[in-house]
Design a protein around this motif. Structure first.
Motif, PDB file in Angstrom:
ATOM      1  N   SER A 125       0.472  -0.973   0.147  1.00 27.20           N
ATOM      2  CA  SER A 125       0.105   0.094  -0.003  1.00 27.20           C
ATOM      3  C   SER A 125       0.378   1.214   0.236  1.00 27.20           C
ATOM      4  N   TRP A 126       1.976   1.919   0.132  1.00 31.71           N
ATOM      5  CA  TRP A 126       2.807   2.015   0.684  1.00 31.71           C
ATOM      6  C   TRP A 126       3.348   2.480  -0.695  1.00 31.71           C
ATOM      7  N   LYS A 127       3.712   1.538  -1.265  1.00 32.64           N
ATOM      8  CA  LYS A 127       4.129   1.606  -2.713  1.00 32.64           C
ATOM      9  C   LYS A 127       3.230   2.179  -3.850  1.00 32.64           C
ATOM     10  N   ILE A 128       2.255   2.309  -3.280  1.00 27.99           N
ATOM     11  CA  ILE A 128       0.485   2.018  -4.608  1.00 27.99           C
ATOM     12  C   ILE A 128       0.719   3.469  -4.125  1.00 27.99           C
ATOM     13  N   ILE A 129       0.295   3.766  -2.932  1.00 23.98           N
ATOM     14  CA  ILE A 129       0.507   5.516  -2.319  1.00 23.98           C
ATOM     15  C   ILE A 129       1.517   6.309  -2.704  1.00 23.98           C
ATOM     16  N   LEU A 130       2.689   5.689  -3.082  1.00 20.86           N
ATOM     17  CA  LEU A 130       3.687   7.040  -3.815  1.00 20.86           C
ATOM     18  C   LEU A 130       3.600   7.231  -4.983  1.00 20.86           C
ATOM     19  N   GLU A 131       2.928   5.507  -6.467  1.00 15.47           N
ATOM     20  CA  GLU A 131       2.938   5.542  -6.854  1.00 15.47           C
ATOM     21  C   GLU A 131       1.765   6.771  -7.630  1.00 15.47           C
ATOM     22  N   MET A 132       0.811   6.646  -6.802  1.00 14.47           N
ATOM     23  CA  MET A 132      -0.664   7.553  -6.718  1.00 14.47           C
ATOM     24  C   MET A 132       0.396   9.602  -7.053  1.00 14.47           C
ATOM     25  N   GLU A 133       1.064   9.597  -5.649  1.00 17.85           N
ATOM     26  CA  GLU A 133       1.823  10.506  -6.247  1.00 17.85           C
ATOM     27  C   GLU A 133       2.769  11.181  -6.830  1.00 17.85           C
ATOM     28  N   ASN A 134       3.276  10.397  -7.914  1.00 17.00           N
ATOM     29  CA  ASN A 134       4.103  11.026  -8.403  1.00 17.00           C
ATOM     30  C   ASN A 134       2.741  10.582  -9.839  1.00 17.00           C
ATOM     31  N   LYS A 135       1.665  10.259 -10.121  1.00 13.63           N
ATOM     32  CA  LYS A 135       0.958  10.483 -10.856  1.00 13.63           C
ATOM     33  C   LYS A 135       0.126  11.336 -10.812  1.00 13.63           C
TER      34      LYS A 135
END
Length: 136
Positions: A125-135
């Motif tokens: 989930s941490w990684k998914i949220i960081l990916e959201m931030e980048n998009k």
């Protein structure tokens, strides 16, 4: 290393306050479940810094730099605190609405227990949220 999310009302303690202070204690937690999570925090763990109330978004990342110790603001002596250090701002904050829109994150306490001020975040989930931030 484990991952967490800590909430604050920006009118009380904002990301800007955290950045200016760099390292500060995370005090005032009076919920037993949130306090229990703080007991699990270890030096070097990372936490999302979340602005609650009107903003409802993750705005930065902090690191746990001191583990659970007595909270001097607690007159009962039942609660403790940790120290956190500002690591980085999220250039594109991630809103609660965006997090809730992703079914992969529906299990998070952030989506299920809106009033909980400290909560674990699993690594995926941490990684998914960081990916959201980048998009965003």
């Amino acid at each position: 290393m484990r991952y967490w999310l800590i909430k604050t009302e920006p009118s009380t303690w904002s990301w800007q306050d955290q950045v200016l202070k760099k390292i500060t204690h995370w005090d005032g937690v009076r919920n037993y479940q949130a306090s229990s999570y703080m007991k699990e925090m270890k030096k070097g763990d990372l936490a999302f810094f979340y602005h609650s109330v009107h903003e409802k978004k993750i705005v930065g990342i902090v690191e746990i730099v001191r583990e659970y110790y007595p909270d001097f603001t607690d007159e009962t002596g039942k609660f403790c605190m940790v120290d956190v250090r500002a690591v980085e701002a999220l250039p594109h904050p991630v809103s609660l609405a965006l997090i809730k829109s992703d079914p992969r994150l529906s299990h998070l306490s952030l989506c299920r227990q809106s009033r909980l001020s400290v909560m674990p975040i699993d690594e995926l989930s941490w990684k998914i949220i960081l990916e959201m931030e980048n998009k965003t």
